[in-house]
Design an enzyme around this catalytic site. Structure first.
Site, short mmCIF file in Angstrom:
data_model
loop_
_atom_site.label_atom_id
_atom_site.label_comp_id
_atom_site.label_asym_id
_atom_site.label_seq_id
_atom_site.Cartn_x
_atom_site.Cartn_y
_atom_site.Cartn_z
N ASP A 1 -10.82 -0.93 -9.81
CA ASP A 1 -10.70 0.29 -10.60
C ASP A 1 -9.48 0.29 -11.50
O ASP A 1 -9.43 1.05 -12.47
CB ASP A 1 -10.64 1.51 -9.67
N TYR B 1 -28.59 9.67 1.34
CA TYR B 1 -29.04 8.51 2.10
C TYR B 1 -28.32 8.48 3.44
O TYR B 1 -27.27 9.10 3.62
CB TYR B 1 -28.82 7.20 1.33
N GLU C 1 0.84 -1.19 0.00
CA GLU C 1 0.00 0.00 0.00
C GLU C 1 0.88 1.25 0.00
O GLU C 1 1.79 1.38 0.82
CB GLU C 1 -0.92 -0.01 1.23
N ARG D 1 -17.90 4.11 3.76
CA ARG D 1 -16.84 3.30 3.15
C ARG D 1 -15.97 2.62 4.21
O ARG D 1 -15.54 1.48 4.03
CB ARG D 1 -15.96 4.17 2.24
#
Length: 400
Positions: free
Chosen positions: A291, A214, A31, A105
């Site tokens: 992605d 939402y 990462e 998330r």
């Protein structure tokens, strides 16, 4: 058992590591950031995402913080008219086998991270940005920007829309700038009038704009996201936006939607990008997921869902595979996933242009078309996406 290097520790990277470890392999996740953390706000999870999460063993933990909503609601953003709503309880859940939910998330990311940390087969390394890679007949050598090297039987590029791995595999340049600017805000639910705390994903469609909101965070916050088709040409990611600027971009918005928009604070803006679908995500022992492989606009709410699907399918295909078998299994992964993910990319793009942003007579025709659909027809329209459980069906060969 094979050792697989994964570039990128986001949702797709962690899900892939978890899937591979559960299939008997070792995974090292590199990462680029200093910590493993997920930024962003709300995210929608269809039944297909929960099928994948259950396969990965984290479905229960994600459900604990999810908000299970009653309907997807489509509103005319200028008149305030309720055009259509797809009910998400009862027949929907029975047909698709899981609920539709919204989460922060982080409430999706943290269960994946915790599950990876519990497995001996997963190594998580932060501050490890991938610089380049080289491969031969037996494996892949990955080099980070600080000069470290890692060796594995395969490399998975899960490093996002501006993937370093993709650049080396495909060399297809920068992502496509959509020309749409999105503004996001998350506010405490206490600031929202009770009569506006709807248990729904609500979309207000206007001429060259739309507004979605939402509840997330187990009911603690309201997520606001409002998008303007403004022809933006320069990518922007998370820049602060003044409240007055955001409100001034939507002068024709209806009264109720305006009330909700005015609640927003701490706005940030992004210029949305995606890519055209491609047929090749692999180069021998290197493969792209999420992605990095198929970035899509948010309008079908499937970006994270498709990354989770990728992870499950890749783990399934590599289950029991040895190091010598990796290349053929990666080719199979590419073949069974590209049509489905590519269709999701194009559907998301068309939703923004054809469904959400028309004006005048075109908007009236859209409203008439949507309002005429029955609940069964609405479910039929999403069955290829929400109802698939093997994650390899594009939906073009028949209805599920």
């Amino acid at each position: 058992m094979a050792h697989v290097i994964i570039a990128g520790g986001g949702i797709g990277g962690l899900a892939t590591a978890l899937s591979l470890a559960r299939s008997g392999h070792r995974a090292t996740v590199l990462e680029r950031s200093a910590t493993f953390a997920e930024i962003g706000a709300g995210i929608q999870l269809g039944p297909n995402a929960f099928h994948a999460l259950d396969r990965l063993g984290v479905g229960r933990n994600v459900r604990e913080r999810a908000v299970f909503i009653d309907e997807l609601r489509f509103m005319d953003g200028t008149t305030g008219e309720k055009v259509a709503a797809m009910e998400l309880t009862g027949a929907y859940r029975e047909r698709f086998g899981n609920p539709y939910a919204v989460v922060h998330r982080g409430d999706l990311y943290q269960p994946l991270l915790a599950a990876c940390r519990e497995l001996d087969g997963v190594e998580l390394l932060a501050d490890a940005a991938v610089r380049d890679h080289a491969q031969d007949g037996t494996g892949v050598t990955v080099r980070t920007t600080d000069g470290r090297t890692f060796r594995g039987a395969a490399l998975v590029g899960a490093d996002g829309i501006r993937s370093t791995v993709r650049a080396a595999v495909l060399g297809d340049g920068e992502p496509r700038v959509s020309g749409h600017t999105i503004y996001r805000s998350v506010i405490p639910i206490e600031q929202v009038p009770e009569e506006l705390r709807w248990n729904a994903v609500t979309l207000w469609a206007g001429p060259k704009w739309h507004f979605v909101h939402y509840i997330i965070g187990g009911g603690e916050y309201l997520n606001l996201a409002v998008t303007r088709d403004d022809g933006a040409t320069v990518p922007v990611a998370g820049r602060e936006a003044e409240r007055a600027h955001v409100l001034g971009r939507f002068p024709g918005i209806g009264a109720t939607a305006r009330r909700l928009l005015e609640l927003g604070e701490g706005w940030r803006e992004w210029v949305l990008c995606d890519r055209d679908p491609v047929r090749t995500w692999t180069d021998r022992r290197v493969v792209l997921v999420g992605d990095a492989a198929h970035p899509m606009l948010q309008y079908a709410a499937q970006g994270a869902c498709q990354a989770l699907e990728d992870a499950v399918v890749l783990g399934d295909l590599l289950d029991g595979a040895g190091e010598d078998d990796v290349e053929q299994h990666l080719e199979k992964f590419n073949a069974v996933r590209r049509e489905r993910a590519g269709r999701a990319q194009l559907v998301a793009r068309r939703m923004g242009s054809d469904l959400y942003h028309p004006a005048g007579a075109a908007a009236e025709e859209r409203n008439a078309m949507l309002s005429a659909l029955t609940q069964e027809q609405l479910r039929d329209s999403v069955s290829w996406l929400h109802g698939d459980r093997d994650f390899t069906d594009s939906g073009l060969g028949g209805r599920r």
